[in-house]
Design an enzyme around this catalytic site. Sequence first.
Site, PDB file in Angstrom:
ATOM      1  N   CYS A  53       0.826  -1.210   0.000  1.00  0.00           N
ATOM      2  CA  CYS A  53       0.000   0.000   0.000  1.00  0.00           C
ATOM      3  C   CYS A  53       0.858   1.256   0.000  1.00  0.00           C
ATOM      4  CB  CYS A  53      -0.935  -0.016   1.203  1.00  0.00           C
ATOM      5  SG  CYS A  53      -1.926   1.472   1.293  1.00  0.00           S
ATOM      6  N   CYS A  64      -0.440   4.093   2.193  1.00  0.00           N
ATOM      7  CA  CYS A  64      -0.269   3.920   3.641  1.00  0.00           C
ATOM      8  C   CYS A  64       1.186   4.139   4.041  1.00  0.00           C
ATOM      9  CB  CYS A  64      -0.642   2.506   4.079  1.00  0.00           C
ATOM     10  SG  CYS A  64      -2.066   1.829   3.269  1.00  0.00           S
ATOM     11  N   ASP A  65       2.122   3.634   3.238  1.00  0.00           N
ATOM     12  CA  ASP A  65       3.507   3.534   3.697  1.00  0.00           C
ATOM     13  C   ASP A  65       4.490   4.438   2.966  1.00  0.00           C
ATOM     14  OD1 ASP A  65       2.628   1.579   5.447  1.00  0.00           O
ATOM     15  OD2 ASP A  65       2.928  -0.017   3.993  1.00  0.00           O
TER      16      ASP A  65
END
Length: 303
Positions: A131, A134-135
């Site tokens: 992701c 997200c990261d």
Amino acid sequence: MHDIIIIGSGPAGLTAAIYAARANLRPLMIRGSEPGGQLTLTTMVENYPGFPDGIMGPQLMEDMDAQAERFGTEFHSGHVDRVELTGTPFRLFVGKDVFETKTVIVSTGSSAKLLGLENERRLMGHGVSTCATCDGFFFRDKKIAVVGGGDSAMEESTFLTKFATNVALIHRRDRFRASQIMTDRALSNEKITVHYNSVVEDVLGDNEVTGIRVRNVNDETTAEFDLDGVFIAIGHNPNTGIFRGQIDLDSTGYIRTAPGSTATNVPGVFACGDVQDPVYRQAVTAAGTGCMAALEAEKFLER
Ligand code: NAP
């Protein structure tokens, strides 16, 4: 005894909930382990109609959730571990709780595919990610790789150049599967270096990613790339494990629905969204089939 239970809380499930709730069917939604679904992992959604300036994925899902709640949807946080769909009422098992219902709407979506390397799993969250949204932030001024050749790989590589100094885009063939516009956007980005005909053989690092070993499938040479992160963007698997043996699935695990309908082979069980759609997989098509599922469940209950 419920009239309708909806499993999964992405755009398909929440649209089904809005329609079922407005039809006074007091649906129960079991949210699942990723509430809001895949859109909560994205940034800007630019192709959902009605938002000319785009809307953030998580915001769109919050708004759909609020809309479903406003009309009387009941929510249960939890993950369905097991289902019994062989007789009526249908039974759904969520931890120690058992729910009984006359109809079920399955909107469990799909999850990220992995390459299947041992070190990929071991270093997940320690440099390996599925992701970018997200990261990506953790890779500011670092070198990373993105694996894949579809729209997700293009989108994630382009997005990650906001943080990383360099993105190695690794694809197993000599052509991308991605749409032209997304491909052009990635190819014109100076921070992205494309490695065609290449597969990741191993992810390197003891406690965190320090590199990857890549094999060129044409000449069988291998090379080690020093980098800090690797994002796997090679598609998704439908979340249908709990239905195996009870609902008809296709050869890749997607739920089969009747043409032009969300009906599964089990009367009273309907499927909508990515769990039954290996082709379009868009938020708007998921929402469309969610609407269909609610209307079809309503008709089924009337009968
Ligand atoms: P996808 O279209 O299925 O592409 C997966 C890519 O990963 C393919 O290039 C595939 O290679 C490669 N791949 C699969 N398994 C692999 C493996 N084991 N090792 C190495 N490479 C592997 O998946 P996606 O990119 O996630 O897109 C899914 C759907 O969502 C598509 O319909 C896409 O258009 C849509 N989408 C749209 C947007 C947008 O419009 N904003 C953004 C993201 C996704 P091959 O090409 O060789 O098969």
